[in-house]
Design an enzyme around this catalytic site. Structure first.
Site, PDB file in Angstrom:
ATOM      1  N   ALA A  10      -8.151 -29.849 -36.238  1.00  0.00           N
ATOM      2  CA  ALA A  10      -7.142 -30.626 -35.531  1.00  0.00           C
ATOM      3  C   ALA A  10      -6.262 -29.678 -34.714  1.00  0.00           C
ATOM      4  O   ALA A  10      -6.324 -28.453 -34.862  1.00  0.00           O
ATOM      5  CB  ALA A  10      -6.292 -31.418 -36.526  1.00  0.00           C
ATOM      6  N   MET A  11      -5.438 -30.252 -33.852  1.00  0.00           N
ATOM      7  CA  MET A  11      -4.549 -29.429 -33.039  1.00  0.00           C
ATOM      8  C   MET A  11      -3.599 -28.636 -33.945  1.00  0.00           C
ATOM      9  O   MET A  11      -3.166 -29.127 -34.979  1.00  0.00           O
ATOM     10  CB  MET A  11      -3.773 -30.313 -32.073  1.00  0.00           C
ATOM     11  CG  MET A  11      -4.677 -30.987 -31.054  1.00  0.00           C
ATOM     12  SD  MET A  11      -3.786 -31.787 -29.727  1.00  0.00           S
ATOM     13  CE  MET A  11      -3.252 -30.366 -28.785  1.00  0.00           C
ATOM     14  N   LYS A  15      -7.390 -22.661 -33.662  1.00  0.00           N
ATOM     15  CA  LYS A  15      -8.749 -22.492 -33.134  1.00  0.00           C
ATOM     16  C   LYS A  15      -8.804 -21.430 -32.041  1.00  0.00           C
ATOM     17  O   LYS A  15      -9.671 -20.548 -32.073  1.00  0.00           O
ATOM     18  CB  LYS A  15      -9.275 -23.823 -32.584  1.00  0.00           C
ATOM     19  CG  LYS A  15      -9.399 -24.928 -33.614  1.00  0.00           C
ATOM     20  CD  LYS A  15      -9.893 -26.224 -32.999  1.00  0.00           C
ATOM     21  CE  LYS A  15      -9.005 -26.755 -31.901  1.00  0.00           C
ATOM     22  NZ  LYS A  15      -7.612 -27.052 -32.349  1.00  0.00           N
ATOM     23  N   ASP A  86     -14.269 -21.742 -26.114  1.00  0.00           N
ATOM     24  CA  ASP A  86     -13.094 -22.453 -26.607  1.00  0.00           C
ATOM     25  C   ASP A  86     -13.027 -23.824 -25.936  1.00  0.00           C
ATOM     26  O   ASP A  86     -13.581 -24.018 -24.857  1.00  0.00           O
ATOM     27  CB  ASP A  86     -11.821 -21.661 -26.341  1.00  0.00           C
ATOM     28  CG  ASP A  86     -10.647 -22.172 -27.179  1.00  0.00           C
ATOM     29  OD1 ASP A  86     -10.850 -22.459 -28.380  1.00  0.00           O
ATOM     30  OD2 ASP A  86      -9.530 -22.291 -26.642  1.00  0.00           O
ATOM     31  N   GLU A  87     -12.344 -24.761 -26.579  1.00  0.00           N
ATOM     32  CA  GLU A  87     -12.200 -26.141 -26.085  1.00  0.00           C
ATOM     33  C   GLU A  87     -13.568 -26.764 -25.806  1.00  0.00           C
ATOM     34  O   GLU A  87     -13.769 -27.470 -24.824  1.00  0.00           O
ATOM     35  CB  GLU A  87     -11.319 -26.180 -24.823  1.00  0.00           C
ATOM     36  CG  GLU A  87      -9.940 -25.592 -25.008  1.00  0.00           C
ATOM     37  CD  GLU A  87      -9.034 -26.400 -25.928  1.00  0.00           C
ATOM     38  OE1 GLU A  87      -9.429 -27.490 -26.362  1.00  0.00           O
ATOM     39  OE2 GLU A  87      -7.911 -25.925 -26.211  1.00  0.00           O
ATOM     40  N   CYS A  88     -14.509 -26.514 -26.704  1.00  0.00           N
ATOM     41  CA  CYS A  88     -15.892 -26.945 -26.502  1.00  0.00           C
ATOM     42  C   CYS A  88     -16.050 -28.463 -26.508  1.00  0.00           C
ATOM     43  O   CYS A  88     -17.067 -28.985 -26.049  1.00  0.00           O
ATOM     44  CB  CYS A  88     -16.809 -26.322 -27.542  1.00  0.00           C
ATOM     45  SG  CYS A  88     -16.385 -26.773 -29.243  1.00  0.00           S
ATOM     46  N   GLN A  89     -15.055 -29.191 -27.000  1.00  0.00           N
ATOM     47  CA  GLN A  89     -15.146 -30.647 -26.989  1.00  0.00           C
ATOM     48  C   GLN A  89     -15.256 -31.202 -25.581  1.00  0.00           C
ATOM     49  O   GLN A  89     -15.775 -32.304 -25.375  1.00  0.00           O
ATOM     50  CB  GLN A  89     -13.946 -31.286 -27.707  1.00  0.00           C
ATOM     51  CG  GLN A  89     -12.612 -31.194 -26.969  1.00  0.00           C
ATOM     52  CD  GLN A  89     -11.852 -29.910 -27.251  1.00  0.00           C
ATOM     53  OE1 GLN A  89     -12.346 -29.025 -27.937  1.00  0.00           O
ATOM     54  NE2 GLN A  89     -10.633 -29.812 -26.736  1.00  0.00           N
ATOM     55  N   CYS A 144      -0.882 -31.954 -42.361  1.00  0.00           N
ATOM     56  CA  CYS A 144       0.056 -32.956 -41.870  1.00  0.00           C
ATOM     57  C   CYS A 144       1.450 -32.604 -42.407  1.00  0.00           C
ATOM     58  O   CYS A 144       1.589 -31.842 -43.373  1.00  0.00           O
ATOM     59  CB  CYS A 144      -0.400 -34.328 -42.377  1.00  0.00           C
ATOM     60  SG  CYS A 144       0.680 -35.711 -41.966  1.00  0.00           S
ATOM     61  N   CYS A 146       3.176 -34.309 -44.221  1.00  0.00           N
ATOM     62  CA  CYS A 146       3.283 -34.783 -45.607  1.00  0.00           C
ATOM     63  C   CYS A 146       2.638 -33.813 -46.592  1.00  0.00           C
ATOM     64  O   CYS A 146       2.789 -33.964 -47.801  1.00  0.00           O
ATOM     65  CB  CYS A 146       2.655 -36.171 -45.743  1.00  0.00           C
ATOM     66  SG  CYS A 146       0.845 -36.166 -45.725  1.00  0.00           S
TER      67      CYS A 146
END
Length: 201
Positions: A10-11, A15, A86-89, A144, A146
């Site tokens: 996740a952000m 990464k 990087d940012e392979c999405q 998160c 939480c």
């Protein structure tokens, strides 16, 4: 035997920092790295890859129309020891297949870093293809607020509410997104709760 690696998180899960550290580790051993990222991510400038903790390096930009295998064979074959993405999405599925071909045909490892899903918890096209063809898949974990594991990249509007509709590609960092666990994300949507972004007052 070279492999295709997909390291996702996740952000805020470091990464990009890990991609840059991996580059440094290879270069410290006198190995040549081809560092690339899709042109969709231009937040840090045309040819810069920068992490939130301040690490940065020059990067080769890959537009959606670019055949990565052809570019590799034209500019890198015979001298490159590893490809780091990087940012392979944001890659096109065909481009992921071209990375797969670099591994198979040139026996060069390819290490991809990126997001798994978008702000609606749906797979990015590039990530989906990596799940299908990568040899090794590793989650880079973050939490998160939480304390639970964060899996959702929640998009937050200017009033502090979770966005559930809109275009998939909207670049942003701590000013627009926050990593959340699925439970907090759903609760925030249902209760129309204001979310405090990291680094905001």
């Amino acid at each position: 035997m070279a492999k295709l690696y997909f390291k996702y998180g996740a952000m805020g899960s470091s990464k990009t920092a890990q991609a840059l550290i991996t580059k440094y580790n290879y270069e410290e051993n006198d190995l040549r790295v081809w560092l690339i990222k899709p042109s969709a991510d231009h937040r840090d400038g045309v040819d810069i890859l920068r992490s939130r903790i301040g690490l940065e390096a020059k990067v080769v930009i890959i537009p959606p129309s670019q055949n990565i295998l052809e570019l590799y064979e034209k500019t890198q074959a015979g001298s490159c020891n590893v490809v780091i993405v990087d940012e392979c999405q944001f890659l096109e599925p065909q481009q992921v297949d071209e990375l797969r071909s670099i591994v198979d045909e040139h026996n060069v490892p390819v290490i991809c870093f990126g997001l798994r899903t978008d702000f609606q918890a749906q797979l990015f096209a590039g990530s989906r293809r990596l799940f299908e063809v990568a040899d090794t898949i590793q989650e880079i974990k973050t939490i998160c607020d939480c304390g639970a594991k964060a899996t959702v990249n929640a998009r937050i509007d200017h009033e502090g509410y979770i966005v559930t509709e809109g275009q998939q590609l909207l670049l942003g960092g701590n000013d627009s997104y926050i990593a959340m666990c699925h439970k907090c994300w759903i609760r925030g949507i249902r209760e129309h709760r204001k979310i405090k972004l990291h680094g905001s007052n």
